[in-house]
Design a protein around this motif. Sequence first.
Motif, PDB file in Angstrom:
ATOM      1  N   PRO A   1       0.808  -1.215   0.000  1.00 23.35           N
ATOM      2  CA  PRO A   1       0.000   0.000   0.000  1.00 23.35           C
ATOM      3  C   PRO A   1       0.842   1.267   0.000  1.00 23.35           C
ATOM      4  CG  PRO A   1       0.034  -0.958   2.192  1.00 23.35           C
ATOM      5  CD  PRO A   1       0.762  -1.906   1.301  1.00 23.35           C
ATOM      6  N   VAL A   2       2.106   1.147   0.437  1.00 20.06           N
ATOM      7  CA  VAL A   2       2.991   2.309   0.548  1.00 20.06           C
ATOM      8  C   VAL A   2       4.280   2.016  -0.208  1.00 20.06           C
ATOM      9  CG1 VAL A   2       4.167   3.887   2.128  1.00 20.06           C
ATOM     10  CG2 VAL A   2       2.044   2.773   2.847  1.00 20.06           C
ATOM     11  N   GLN A   3       4.767   2.987  -0.962  1.00 24.16           N
ATOM     12  CA  GLN A   3       6.039   2.813  -1.650  1.00 24.16           C
ATOM     13  C   GLN A   3       7.185   2.854  -0.641  1.00 24.16           C
ATOM     14  OE1 GLN A   3       6.726   4.629  -5.463  1.00 24.16           O
ATOM     15  NE2 GLN A   3       4.592   5.268  -5.665  1.00 24.16           N
ATOM     16  N   GLY A   4       8.184   2.016  -0.865  1.00 30.19           N
ATOM     17  CA  GLY A   4       9.291   1.891   0.082  1.00 30.19           C
ATOM     18  C   GLY A   4      10.349   2.953  -0.078  1.00 30.19           C
TER      19      GLY A   4
ATOM     20  N   LEU B   1       5.932   7.724   9.210  1.00 34.11           N
ATOM     21  CA  LEU B   1       7.365   7.595   8.984  1.00 34.11           C
ATOM     22  C   LEU B   1       8.046   7.416  10.327  1.00 34.11           C
ATOM     23  CD1 LEU B   1       6.301   8.982   6.368  1.00 34.11           C
ATOM     24  CD2 LEU B   1       8.498  10.155   6.235  1.00 34.11           C
ATOM     25  N   SER B   2       8.632   6.255  10.536  1.00 32.81           N
ATOM     26  CA  SER B   2       9.279   5.955  11.813  1.00 32.81           C
ATOM     27  C   SER B   2      10.600   6.702  11.931  1.00 32.81           C
ATOM     28  CB  SER B   2       9.539   4.451  11.930  1.00 32.81           C
ATOM     29  OG  SER B   2      10.359   4.164  13.049  1.00 32.81           O
ATOM     30  N   HIS B   3      10.862   7.228  13.129  1.00 35.42           N
ATOM     31  CA  HIS B   3      12.147   7.897  13.366  1.00 35.42           C
ATOM     32  C   HIS B   3      13.277   6.880  13.525  1.00 35.42           C
ATOM     33  CE1 HIS B   3      10.997   6.857  17.496  1.00 35.42           C
ATOM     34  NE2 HIS B   3      12.261   6.967  17.812  1.00 35.42           N
ATOM     35  N   GLU B   4      12.954   5.602  13.574  1.00 35.12           N
ATOM     36  CA  GLU B   4      13.968   4.565  13.721  1.00 35.12           C
ATOM     37  C   GLU B   4      14.327   3.905  12.395  1.00 35.12           C
ATOM     38  OE1 GLU B   4      12.288   1.918  16.575  1.00 35.12           O
ATOM     39  OE2 GLU B   4      12.916   3.138  18.287  1.00 35.12           O
ATOM     40  N   GLU B   5      13.677   4.301  11.315  1.00 34.27           N
ATOM     41  CA  GLU B   5      13.944   3.699  10.013  1.00 34.27           C
ATOM     42  C   GLU B   5      14.298   4.782   9.001  1.00 34.27           C
ATOM     43  OE1 GLU B   5      10.622   1.299   8.944  1.00 34.27           O
ATOM     44  OE2 GLU B   5      10.881  -0.090  10.622  1.00 34.27           O
ATOM     45  N   ARG B   6      15.041   4.365   7.984  1.00 32.06           N
ATOM     46  CA  ARG B   6      15.519   5.332   6.992  1.00 32.06           C
ATOM     47  C   ARG B   6      14.724   5.300   5.705  1.00 32.06           C
ATOM     48  NH1 ARG B   6      20.673   2.524   8.292  1.00 32.06           N
ATOM     49  NH2 ARG B   6      21.580   3.571  10.101  1.00 32.06           N
ATOM     50  N   THR B   7      13.971   4.234   5.479  1.00 27.72           N
ATOM     51  CA  THR B   7      13.181   4.120   4.256  1.00 27.72           C
ATOM     52  C   THR B   7      11.788   3.608   4.600  1.00 27.72           C
ATOM     53  OG1 THR B   7      13.875   1.842   3.831  1.00 27.72           O
ATOM     54  CG2 THR B   7      15.223   3.596   2.870  1.00 27.72           C
ATOM     55  N   GLY B   8      10.866   3.856   3.700  1.00 31.34           N
ATOM     56  CA  GLY B   8       9.535   3.297   3.820  1.00 31.34           C
ATOM     57  C   GLY B   8       8.682   3.975   4.875  1.00 31.34           C
ATOM     58  N   ALA B   9       7.449   3.540   4.964  1.00 33.77           N
ATOM     59  CA  ALA B   9       6.489   4.066   5.928  1.00 33.77           C
ATOM     60  C   ALA B   9       5.420   3.006   6.146  1.00 33.77           C
ATOM     61  CB  ALA B   9       5.864   5.360   5.420  1.00 33.77           C
TER      62      ALA B   9
END
Length: 467
Positions: free
Chosen positions: A255-258, A295-303
């Motif tokens: 559902p969400v682009q990475g 958008l997680s503050h612990e990840e660099r890509t995706g949502a």
Amino acid sequence: MVDQGPRAASIYDFATWEPVLRLLLAGRPQRQADRSVRVEGSIGLHGWSLALERRLPPPGRAAQVEDEREESDAVERVRGALADIGVDEIPFVAEIQPTGRTVLRLLGSSPAVEPGIGTRPGALVLVDGSLAEPWRRLPDPVPGAVAAPSADPGLLERTLRERLPDVVGATEEEIAAAEARLGVTLPDELKALYRVTRARWEDFGGDYEAAERVWEAVGCDLLDLDDLYVADAPSRYCPWEFAATEAVVTPPDAPVQGLVGSPGWIVFGDNGGGDLLTVDLTPGPRGHLGQVIMLSHEERTGAALVADSLTDLVLGRTVPEEPGSRHGHRPPAVALVNIGGLKSIQAAAHPALEVLFIGVWDGAPFSLAPVIGLPRLRTLVAYPGTLADPLEITGLTGLEFLKLGPEEWRVLLDAGAVPRSLSAAAIEVHGNPDPLPVVALANEILALWDRPRITQTVVEGDLGPLA
């Protein structure tokens, strides 16, 4: 390495550094009296890194400021000198002879070198302004994307007005100004939300409870209309060394682009824990136009998908993320070969492979032959001693980032075989080697692209006999 002579500033005065050097020396009680001692560290305006063993407080008492007074006083002398010349941080290495004679080397910054850890340089940016591939990636078009059936701007506005009868809403002119600033037409649901409340702190008259009622009514900590922003890739900053190891992959059922970021991701709030609530105008293949993502503050890509529409979010109809749903089942774009991961380079070889890690390994070094010719391989990270023949790297013609140990870099440099396709590079070091040869090696690599080198300033002084 580029040497610079002492300058007329207290940061280059040996007396400024003497208390720090004495502390570091005192922390080396096992030193041999007939040998020199190397100490190193980094001191900055916002913190410092020194190899000191801090004394524990007496039993029954908590640590107090006075317990580290000597260290903080010594560091503050250096930090004051840094502030005087407008420098944020300075790594240093000192060689102290048994006689006390000391050569202190202050390592300067370079616009081509990202901050590292302590005295070790970070990534070397070989092409000015370059970005890792995931940070260059734009959204894929989804021509058939439509709003979710639950999207209902009228219901959204009525619901919020019932919950918030006395708040100040945005005018059409203010909404138009926000669109002009962002360069994006706001979706109807987001306009409906801000018509009810523009979420400006001054509208609450200092009443925290009034502000909390707004956030509770919406379902998140809502941004002021004037603070809306687009979560494009540059807004999600990441150093080259880590950005190069990410990969953007969007499964066909996602559902969400990475992505790292998108010109269609409009941030309107957060969850109170640093994760951003965003309206998505560039959804994935199975997503909806205007869906709410986090958008997680612990990840660099995706949502992660939060709700199919802003209306759903306000009505509490959120969508819990399923474990692994963002990544799905796909051939790995990122492969890790080490004692706890894949056991061979052959196992990692796949046309979709973009990033290859070769980590800690207790067997024979690897040949890169299985991945030579792969069309998308752009990043190679190999721990020291894991490559059978570093010159095989010349067969990886699409590399944009390369991280190797000093000996492997030496092989490439001596053979004139450093890949010219690189946009950035890094040096992998283990243990506590002398940082000066590592800095010199970094400067050799920078010189191949005629990039600004790391400078060093030599300051000499005497600490007196060490015995």
